[in-house]
Design a protein around this motif. Structure first.
Motif, mmCIF file in Angstrom:
data_model
loop_
_atom_site.group_PDB
_atom_site.id
_atom_site.type_symbol
_atom_site.label_atom_id
_atom_site.label_comp_id
_atom_site.label_asym_id
_atom_site.label_seq_id
_atom_site.Cartn_x
_atom_site.Cartn_y
_atom_site.Cartn_z
ATOM 1 N N THR A 157 0.835 -1.210 0.000
ATOM 2 C CA THR A 157 0.000 0.000 0.000
ATOM 3 C C THR A 157 0.861 1.248 0.000
ATOM 4 O O THR A 157 0.591 2.219 -0.726
ATOM 5 N N ARG A 158 1.913 1.265 0.811
ATOM 6 C CA ARG A 158 2.785 2.445 0.883
ATOM 7 C C ARG A 158 3.414 2.723 -0.479
ATOM 8 O O ARG A 158 3.498 3.887 -0.903
ATOM 9 N N ALA A 159 3.848 1.677 -1.165
ATOM 10 C CA ALA A 159 4.445 1.853 -2.496
ATOM 11 C C ALA A 159 3.434 2.493 -3.449
ATOM 12 O O ALA A 159 3.773 3.401 -4.222
ATOM 13 N N LYS A 160 2.189 2.041 -3.402
ATOM 14 C CA LYS A 160 1.150 2.593 -4.285
ATOM 15 C C LYS A 160 0.851 4.052 -3.950
ATOM 16 O O LYS A 160 0.699 4.889 -4.847
ATOM 17 N N VAL A 161 0.767 4.349 -2.653
ATOM 18 C CA VAL A 161 0.455 5.713 -2.233
ATOM 19 C C VAL A 161 1.573 6.666 -2.617
ATOM 20 O O VAL A 161 1.329 7.774 -3.120
ATOM 21 N N LEU A 162 2.815 6.258 -2.410
ATOM 22 C CA LEU A 162 3.945 7.114 -2.759
ATOM 23 C C LEU A 162 3.998 7.375 -4.261
ATOM 24 O O LEU A 162 4.229 8.502 -4.701
ATOM 25 N N LYS A 163 3.797 6.328 -5.055
ATOM 26 C CA LYS A 163 3.810 6.503 -6.510
ATOM 27 C C LYS A 163 2.700 7.453 -6.939
ATOM 28 O O LYS A 163 2.922 8.365 -7.761
ATOM 29 N N HIS A 164 1.512 7.254 -6.373
ATOM 30 C CA HIS A 164 0.396 8.124 -6.736
ATOM 31 C C HIS A 164 0.680 9.571 -6.355
ATOM 32 O O HIS A 164 0.450 10.494 -7.154
ATOM 33 N N ALA A 165 1.172 9.787 -5.150
ATOM 34 C CA ALA A 165 1.431 11.145 -4.679
ATOM 35 C C ALA A 165 2.481 11.834 -5.539
ATOM 36 O O ALA A 165 2.362 13.024 -5.861
ATOM 37 N N ALA A 166 3.522 11.087 -5.920
ATOM 38 C CA ALA A 166 4.567 11.661 -6.757
ATOM 39 C C ALA A 166 4.057 11.928 -8.169
ATOM 40 O O ALA A 166 4.338 12.978 -8.758
ATOM 41 N N ASP A 167 3.299 10.986 -8.719
ATOM 42 C CA ASP A 167 2.782 11.140 -10.088
ATOM 43 C C ASP A 167 1.811 12.313 -10.203
ATOM 44 O O ASP A 167 1.830 13.056 -11.193
ATOM 45 N N GLU A 168 0.965 12.463 -9.183
ATOM 46 C CA GLU A 168 -0.120 13.439 -9.255
ATOM 47 C C GLU A 168 0.214 14.766 -8.583
ATOM 48 O O GLU A 168 -0.569 15.726 -8.684
ATOM 49 N N GLY A 169 1.337 14.834 -7.897
ATOM 50 C CA GLY A 169 1.656 16.048 -7.149
ATOM 51 C C GLY A 169 0.687 16.299 -6.014
ATOM 52 O O GLY A 169 0.420 17.446 -5.633
ATOM 53 N N ALA A 170 0.141 15.216 -5.458
ATOM 54 C CA ALA A 170 -0.872 15.338 -4.418
ATOM 55 C C ALA A 170 -0.252 15.776 -3.098
ATOM 56 O O ALA A 170 0.851 15.341 -2.731
ATOM 57 N N LEU A 171 -0.960 16.598 -2.392
ATOM 58 C CA LEU A 171 -0.601 16.957 -1.027
ATOM 59 C C LEU A 171 -1.017 15.797 -0.130
ATOM 60 O O LEU A 171 -2.188 15.425 -0.098
ATOM 61 N N ILE A 172 -0.060 15.196 0.590
ATOM 62 C CA ILE A 172 -0.418 14.107 1.495
ATOM 63 C C ILE A 172 -0.592 14.657 2.909
ATOM 64 O O ILE A 172 0.180 15.493 3.372
ATOM 65 N N LEU A 173 -1.637 14.175 3.563
ATOM 66 C CA LEU A 173 -1.964 14.601 4.923
ATOM 67 C C LEU A 173 -2.067 13.347 5.794
ATOM 68 O O LEU A 173 -3.126 12.747 5.915
ATOM 69 N N PRO A 174 -0.938 12.932 6.377
ATOM 70 C CA PRO A 174 -0.927 11.716 7.190
ATOM 71 C C PRO A 174 -1.545 11.951 8.567
ATOM 72 O O PRO A 174 -1.842 13.086 8.962
ATOM 73 N N GLY A 175 -1.691 10.866 9.302
ATOM 74 C CA GLY A 175 -2.316 10.965 10.601
ATOM 75 C C GLY A 175 -1.447 11.541 11.693
ATOM 76 O O GLY A 175 -1.967 12.146 12.635
ATOM 77 N N HIS A 176 -0.094 11.396 11.583
ATOM 78 C CA HIS A 176 0.731 11.656 12.757
ATOM 79 C C HIS A 176 2.011 12.453 12.513
ATOM 80 O O HIS A 176 2.836 12.557 13.425
ATOM 81 N N PHE A 177 2.214 13.002 11.321
ATOM 82 C CA PHE A 177 3.447 13.749 11.072
ATOM 83 C C PHE A 177 3.538 14.973 11.978
ATOM 84 O O PHE A 177 2.534 15.601 12.317
ATOM 85 N N GLY A 178 4.780 15.342 12.335
ATOM 86 C CA GLY A 178 5.022 16.598 13.026
ATOM 87 C C GLY A 178 4.880 17.769 12.068
ATOM 88 O O GLY A 178 4.613 17.596 10.873
ATOM 89 N N PRO A 179 5.074 18.988 12.586
ATOM 90 C CA PRO A 179 4.874 20.189 11.753
ATOM 91 C C PRO A 179 5.796 20.216 10.548
ATOM 92 O O PRO A 179 6.954 19.829 10.663
ATOM 93 N N PRO A 180 5.270 20.625 9.383
ATOM 94 C CA PRO A 180 3.948 21.233 9.159
ATOM 95 C C PRO A 180 2.824 20.226 8.909
ATOM 96 O O PRO A 180 1.787 20.611 8.366
ATOM 97 N N HIS A 181 3.055 18.945 9.256
ATOM 98 C CA HIS A 181 1.997 17.938 9.312
ATOM 99 C C HIS A 181 1.554 17.389 7.959
ATOM 100 O O HIS A 181 0.798 16.411 7.916
ATOM 101 N N CYS A 182 2.016 17.975 6.881
ATOM 102 C CA CYS A 182 1.641 17.501 5.557
ATOM 103 C C CYS A 182 2.701 17.975 4.559
ATOM 104 O O CYS A 182 3.573 18.778 4.894
ATOM 105 N N GLY A 183 2.636 17.445 3.343
ATOM 106 C CA GLY A 183 3.631 17.840 2.349
ATOM 107 C C GLY A 183 3.508 17.030 1.074
ATOM 108 O O GLY A 183 2.457 16.420 0.800
#
Length: 292
Positions: free
Chosen positions: A248-274
Motif C-alpha cells: 500500500t505504501r508503495a502505491k500511495v507514494l507513486k500516486h502522490a509523486a505522479d499526481e503532485g498530491a498533497l499528502i496529509l498523514p495521521g501523525h506527522f510533526g509540523p507542518p503535518h503535511c507535504g
C-alpha cells in the motif's frame, strides 16, 4: 488553513507523543546522521532520542459541509492496553470550537480505521453513558474495520482490554443510528473519494479530495513519520499486516509523486503535511509551505 479549490483544510491537535525508536526496526544512528538536517526538530527529538507522533484530527470544509477526519484519542476512556490514551483529559473540544467547529454542526465524520487514537472523540461521557460527540453527523466507517474490531466477530481473538475501544467509541454510534458502513471505495460527496489503503489496519481507507485541478490525500497511518518516504519498506510496529502495508505504501507514494498530491498523514510533526518528490534514488519529502 489550506485552500484547495472550493475546499478548506485545517486540523485540531489533541496531544503530541514521544514515540521510541523501536517504532521502526531498521532505525539506527547512521540513518539519523544522513537525515538529521530535516528530521530535527520537527520529527525527531535528539535529546530524548524519540520520534514525535502528533495525535490530531483533520477538518475538511466544503461550501456547505463540515467534515471531521478521525477523532483522536478522547477523554475519560479506559485504555488498559494503551496507557498513553488512558483516562486522558485534554481541551480538544475547546480547540475544535476555537477553529469554528461546533460539534452539533458537523455533518460527517470519516473514520479511516478504528485504532484507539483515531476514534476516541466519536463519543463523550455524559453521566455514566457514552453519547455521540457529533450528534448530527453521519459517521463513515468500513465494513472490514467494523468486522475486525467487533468483539463478537473478528475482535473476539483480541484481549478483552482491547474491546473497550469498540464498546465506548463505536457501539454508541451504531446504537444511535449514525453509522454509514461502506466498503471503502465510495464517492462520499462531489470531489471526495474513499480509497482502500489496507495494511496498517485491514480496512483502512484514505480520503482523496480533488478541486481546482489539485488533490489532497488523507493517508491515515500508511506512514507514521516522513522517514518512511525515504525507506518505503519500513513499516511501523503498529502495522497489522506487514506485507500489505508495504504494498500500500508503495502505491500511495507513486500516486502522490505522479499526481503532485498533497499528502496529509495521521501523525506527522509540523507542518503535518507535504509532497512526495522523486529523486535519483527513490523519493524525498517536501514539507508544505502552509502550516494547517
Amino acid at each position: 488553513m489550506i485552500s484547495l479549490g472550493e475546499f478548506e483544510i485545517s486540523r485540531v491537535e489533541e496531544i503530541v507523543l514521544d514515540e521510541d525508536t523501536g517504532l521502526f526496526q531498521h532505525w539506527n544512528d547512521t540513518i539519523l546522521q544522513k537525515h538529521h538536517d530535516w528530521m530535527a526538530p520537527n520529527f525527531y527529538n535528539e535529546e530524548r532520542k524519540v520520534f514525535y507522533s502528533t495525535i490530531q484530527t483533520w477538518i475538511l470544509k466544503t461550501p456547505d459541509k463540515t467534515i471531521v477526519i478521525d477523532t483522536s484519542g478522547g477523554n475519560d476512556k479506559d485504555r488498559p492496553l494503551s496507557p498513553r490514551f488512558h483516562k486522558l483529559q485534554t481541551n480538544f473540544v475547546e480547540k475544535l470550537k476555537g477553529v469554528g467547529i461546533e460539534p452539533d454542526k458537523v455533518d460527517m465524520v470519516i473514520l479511516t480505521h478504528l485504532h484507539v487514537d483515531h476514534v476516541g472523540w466519536n463519543t463523550r461521557l455524559e453521566g455514566d453513558r457514552w453519547v455521540p460527540m457529533f450528534p448530527n453527523a453521519q459517521y463513515v466507517l468500513t465494513a472490514k474495520e467494523l468486522e475486525t474490531r467487533d468483539p463478537k466477530r473478528g475482535g473476539a481473538s483480541r484481549p478483552p482490554g482491547a474491546w473497550n475501544t469498540y464498546y465506548d467509541s463505536i457501539q454508541p454510534i451504531l446504537d444511535a443510528g449514525l453509522a454509514r458502513v461502506v466498503e471503502g471505495a465510495e464517492t462520499l460527496l462531489p470531489g471526495i473519494q474513499l480509497v482502500p489503503i489496507p495494511g496498517h489496519a485491514p480496512g483502512q481507507a484514505g480520503v482523496q479530495v480533488r478541486s481546482g485541478g489539485r488533490e489532497a490525500f488523507f493517508i491515515a497511518d500508511v506512514m507514521h513519520n516522513p522517514i518512511q518516504i525515504y525507506y518505503p519498506d519500513w513499516n511501523s510496529k503498529f502495522c497489522e499486516d506487514q506485507d500489505v502495508a508495504r504494498e500500500t505504501r508503495a502505491k500511495v507514494l507513486k500516486h502522490a509523486a505522479d499526481e503532485g498530491a498533497l499528502i496529509l498523514p495521521g501523525h506527522f510533526g509540523p507542518p503535518h503535511c507535504g509532497y512526495v518528490r522523486r529523486t535519483a534514488s527513490g523519493y524525498a519529502f517536501e514539507p508544505s509551505s502552509v502550516l494547517p
